[in-house]
Design a protein around this motif. Structure first.
Motif, short mmCIF file in Angstrom:
data_model
loop_
_atom_site.label_atom_id
_atom_site.label_comp_id
_atom_site.label_asym_id
_atom_site.label_seq_id
_atom_site.Cartn_x
_atom_site.Cartn_y
_atom_site.Cartn_z
N UNK A 20 0.82 -1.20 0.00
CA UNK A 20 0.00 0.00 0.00
C UNK A 20 0.86 1.26 0.00
N UNK A 21 1.91 1.25 0.80
CA UNK A 21 2.80 2.41 0.90
C UNK A 21 3.56 2.69 -0.39
N UNK A 22 3.82 1.64 -1.17
CA UNK A 22 4.65 1.79 -2.37
C UNK A 22 3.99 2.63 -3.46
N UNK A 23 2.73 2.99 -3.27
CA UNK A 23 2.08 3.89 -4.21
C UNK A 23 2.57 5.32 -4.04
N UNK A 24 3.26 5.60 -2.92
CA UNK A 24 3.84 6.91 -2.68
C UNK A 24 5.24 6.95 -3.29
N UNK A 25 5.55 8.00 -4.04
CA UNK A 25 6.83 8.06 -4.75
C UNK A 25 8.02 8.05 -3.81
N UNK A 26 7.92 8.74 -2.68
CA UNK A 26 9.04 8.75 -1.73
C UNK A 26 9.31 7.35 -1.21
N UNK A 27 8.27 6.62 -0.91
CA UNK A 27 8.44 5.25 -0.43
C UNK A 27 9.01 4.38 -1.54
N UNK A 28 8.51 4.54 -2.76
CA UNK A 28 9.01 3.76 -3.88
C UNK A 28 10.50 4.00 -4.10
N UNK A 29 10.92 5.26 -4.00
CA UNK A 29 12.34 5.59 -4.15
C UNK A 29 13.16 4.99 -3.02
N UNK A 30 12.61 5.01 -1.82
CA UNK A 30 13.30 4.42 -0.67
C UNK A 30 13.49 2.91 -0.88
N UNK A 31 12.45 2.26 -1.35
CA UNK A 31 12.53 0.82 -1.60
C UNK A 31 13.58 0.51 -2.66
N UNK A 32 13.65 1.36 -3.67
CA UNK A 32 14.66 1.15 -4.71
C UNK A 32 16.07 1.30 -4.13
N UNK A 33 16.26 2.33 -3.30
CA UNK A 33 17.57 2.56 -2.68
C UNK A 33 17.96 1.39 -1.78
N UNK A 34 16.98 0.76 -1.18
CA UNK A 34 17.25 -0.38 -0.30
C UNK A 34 17.37 -1.68 -1.10
N UNK A 35 17.40 -1.57 -2.43
CA UNK A 35 17.53 -2.73 -3.33
C UNK A 35 16.37 -3.72 -3.19
N UNK A 36 15.18 -3.18 -2.96
CA UNK A 36 14.01 -4.05 -2.84
C UNK A 36 13.81 -4.92 -4.09
N UNK A 37 14.03 -4.42 -5.32
CA UNK A 37 13.87 -5.29 -6.49
C UNK A 37 14.74 -6.53 -6.43
N UNK A 38 15.96 -6.40 -5.90
CA UNK A 38 16.83 -7.58 -5.77
C UNK A 38 16.28 -8.56 -4.75
#
Length: 469
Positions: free
Chosen positions: A72-90
């Motif tokens: 639910x949170x990942x719909x927010x751009x700041x959260x999405x960017x944070x997840x990317x920085x934390x290597x969530x896709x990996x």
């Protein structure tokens, strides 16, 4: 439990700087959830050998609750960017590779789908070749919710002009995508999934004619497809047209937008000769396609008890359907299903569509009366709706071709059934002339044999016809 519970906020007592970007969400909490996710897919101690190889597992309720909050949170751009920085896709790559839990896979694909809504993140995800290949493999999943989220993610990426070509090329180089998509369209009863997969196919064909041609010609070899476990499963020899038709039948009653999508896919096929041949050279000679489209026009869309304004609502799906029928009629006039004795109701439906459009046009003219000073400025605004014009052009082309094939017997039948009368014929002539003069003239000759009085009355209404007779 709610599917996506309310996300947690940063507690006021948390240390300063814990909030993610300009949100009130907690970095610390996100770290903890992603760390636990890593532990789920790579436990410190090996799992006991109690469950059989390939068995599905359930997600711990607390973990599911928390990871849904991240979704639910990942719909927010700041959260999405944070997840990317934390290597969530990996991390999600690890989930796809190791998890036996369909629910966890679905959620992780869903989070990626939300993240891909933001351009920079979408470009990063799209350029990751390994991740791209793994995501395409998700189309071979047996879990409908996962397939739905995968399709949503692909559609999001294909809708981004900066990366669309990356995905088109990737899909073109993965033959299994064709098989998996055909498998879904031909066998799924999940309407939401069928609509989303249809949107993906529609977008792909619209973006790349070469890929569409490849898929039209495909179906000549067996490929690996979805399986409940991880063992390969040989799929049938899929052909694209029967799969599209099967999906269209599933969505036609429950989802008008989905029907519009599948009709547009068929229309795209008719833009190339190979596509028309794929439709009319099916084992049944195209009869199933014709029957479905005929039924939609004559029994469901733009019916006599509908208000004329319905043509505005249904204009795109009608244009797609009539375009396919027109292409089929022009190329398959020798087939039994195109014989006019069976198609008088279709002629009646075509004329009704034109009548409804005339009604819409008259209202537009009435609303467009302005002073000469404003006339030039309002020309573009008051022009006939572009999509309605397309529908009218397609409708007139098909109607003119069908009128040319009428015999005296067909015409008598049409008069008896009420599809042809002075009002309907006048509407047809009004719309067909002068572009389709030869067709109208040919029909008038046949009509004169069937009903001399009606033919004379029509000649009086349209003097240009009388001059040439």
């Amino acid at each position: 439990m709610d599917r996506n519970p309310s996300p947690p906020c940063s507690d006021a007592e948390e240390e300063e700087g814990d909030a993610v970007g300009n949100t009130v969400y907690s970095k610390h909490w996100l770290f903890s959830v992603l760390t636990r996710l890593i532990e789920v897919i790579a436990p410190a101690e090996p799992e006991p050998a109690a469950s059989p190889e390939g068995a599905r597992t359930e997600l711990d309720e607390e973990m599911e609750n928390d990871i849904c909050k991240v979704w639910d949170m990942s719909m927010d751009e700041d959260v999405a960017l944070f997840l990317q920085e934390f290597n969530a896709p990996d991390i999600f790559m690890g989930v796809f590779a190791k998890s036996k839990c369909p629910r966890l896979t679905e959620i992780c694909v869903g989070i990626l789908g939300n993240m891909a809504c933001f351009q920079d993140i979408c470009m990063s995800i799209s350029k990751d070749e390994n991740l791209g290949q793994v995501l395409l493999q998700r189309l071979c999943d047996s879990d409908s919710p996962t397939l739905l989220e995968t399709s949503r993610l692909l559609l999001t990426c294909l809708s981004q002009p900066e990366v669309a070509n990356v995905w088109v090329e990737r899909i073109r180089e993965n033959p299994s995508v064709y098989d998996c998509v055909c498998f879904i369209m031909s066998s799924s009863t999940n309407v939401d999934l069928l609509v989303k997969v249809g949107e993906v196919v529609d977008k792909l064909f619209d973006l790349d004619e070469e890929l569409m041609l490849n898929w039209i010609k495909n179906g000549t070899c067996h490929s690996v497809g979805p399986s409940v476990d991880d063992s390969p499963e040989e799929l049938p020899d899929f052909k694209i047209v029967p799969c599209i038709l099967e999906a269209a039948k599933q969505v036609r009653s429950d989802n008008p937008e989905g029907l519009d999508v599948y009709m547009h896919i068929l229309q795209l096929l008719t833009t190339v000769d190979e596509g028309i041949q794929a439709i009319v050279q099916a084992p049944d000679g195209g009869k199933e396609t014709w029957s479905l489209l005929y039924d939609l026009v004559c029994q469901e869309l733009c019916q006599p008890d509908d208000p004329p304004i319905i043509v505005q609502e249904q204009k795109t799906v009608l244009a797609s359907i009539l375009s396919v029928l027109s292409a089929m009629f022009a190329s398959q006039t020798e087939h039994e299903y195109t014989r006019m004795r069976k198609n008088m109701p279709l002629i009646g439906s075509l004329i009704r569509i034109l009548q409804y459009m005339e009604g819409c046009g008259k209202r537009a003219v009435e609303n467009s009366k302005e002073s000469e000073q404003e006339e030039t400025e309002r020309t573009d605004v008051n022009e006939e709706d572009f999509h309605l014009k397309i529908l009218k052009d397609i409708c007139c082309e098909l109607l003119s071709n069908m009128l040319q094939e009428l015999t005296k017997e067909n015409t008598l039948e049409g008069l008896h059934q009420g599809h042809l009368n002075e009002q309907t014929c006048s509407c047809a002539f009004q719309n067909l002339l002068p572009l389709y003069f030869a067709s109208v003239e040919s029909f008038l000759e046949v009509l004169r044999e069937a009903d001399q009085t009606l033919a004379d009355n029509l000649e009086k209404r349209f003097p240009s016809l009388k001059v040439h007779t």
